[in-house]
Write a protein that holds these residues in place. Sequence first.
Motif, short mmCIF file in Angstrom:
data_model
loop_
_atom_site.label_atom_id
_atom_site.label_comp_id
_atom_site.label_asym_id
_atom_site.label_seq_id
_atom_site.Cartn_x
_atom_site.Cartn_y
_atom_site.Cartn_z
N TYR A 1 2.33 5.41 -7.56
CA TYR A 1 1.23 5.20 -8.50
C TYR A 1 1.21 6.25 -9.61
CZ TYR A 1 -3.37 4.75 -10.52
OH TYR A 1 -4.41 4.61 -11.42
N ARG B 1 0.85 4.09 -2.94
CA ARG B 1 0.62 5.52 -2.72
C ARG B 1 1.80 6.37 -3.19
NH1 ARG B 1 0.09 4.68 2.62
NH2 ARG B 1 -1.49 3.10 2.87
N GLU C 1 0.83 -1.21 0.00
CA GLU C 1 0.00 0.00 0.00
C GLU C 1 0.87 1.26 0.00
OE1 GLU C 1 -2.74 -0.21 3.26
OE2 GLU C 1 -3.73 -1.99 2.43
N GLN C 2 1.94 1.22 0.76
CA GLN C 2 2.85 2.35 0.82
C GLN C 2 3.51 2.59 -0.54
OE1 GLN C 2 6.28 1.71 3.34
NE2 GLN C 2 6.17 3.82 4.10
#
Length: 167
Positions: A15, A12, A8-9
């Motif tokens: 991306y 973020r 997820e890091q």
Amino acid sequence: MIQKERIEQLFRCYYQEMYRLAMIFLHDDGESKDVISEIFVQLMDRESNLEADKEKAFLMASVRNRCLNIIRNKSLQQRIQRLYLLDIQTDISPIESIEAELENISHCIEAEIPENDRRILLFHYHERLTYKEIARREKISEVAVYKHLHKALDVLRNYLKKQNENG
């Protein structure tokens, strides 16, 4: 396996850059987002962590390579379509066999594919929704949409393969 929080890091953090690069290659919003989703799905299955100083290079190279594969496959698909059209002109299949094949596919979709996978398959191919639109509608991640589609298409492929072997 790489931990979900780490993925997820990375998502973020990188991306936007990954998306821009994919758009430069593909000029297609949906395909660009699909490329990025596929990369992060593969990251989840990866056994070892990425080295901290090489994360960005790895992700950007992955985007580039996937985009180049898509471009190469598109040109291959276009050649195959031209050859297929030539082949169809010389060998026209009866309507009954085409209808039977479509009924076979419909039966598989209704009987063999689980409800969640079937719904997402129909959203993507029948309603032509992007992964993002489906994810928003179903309140799941784009990665989950990819997994549902992948599973549904595997079931359909295996079903049709068995049908061709038996028939």
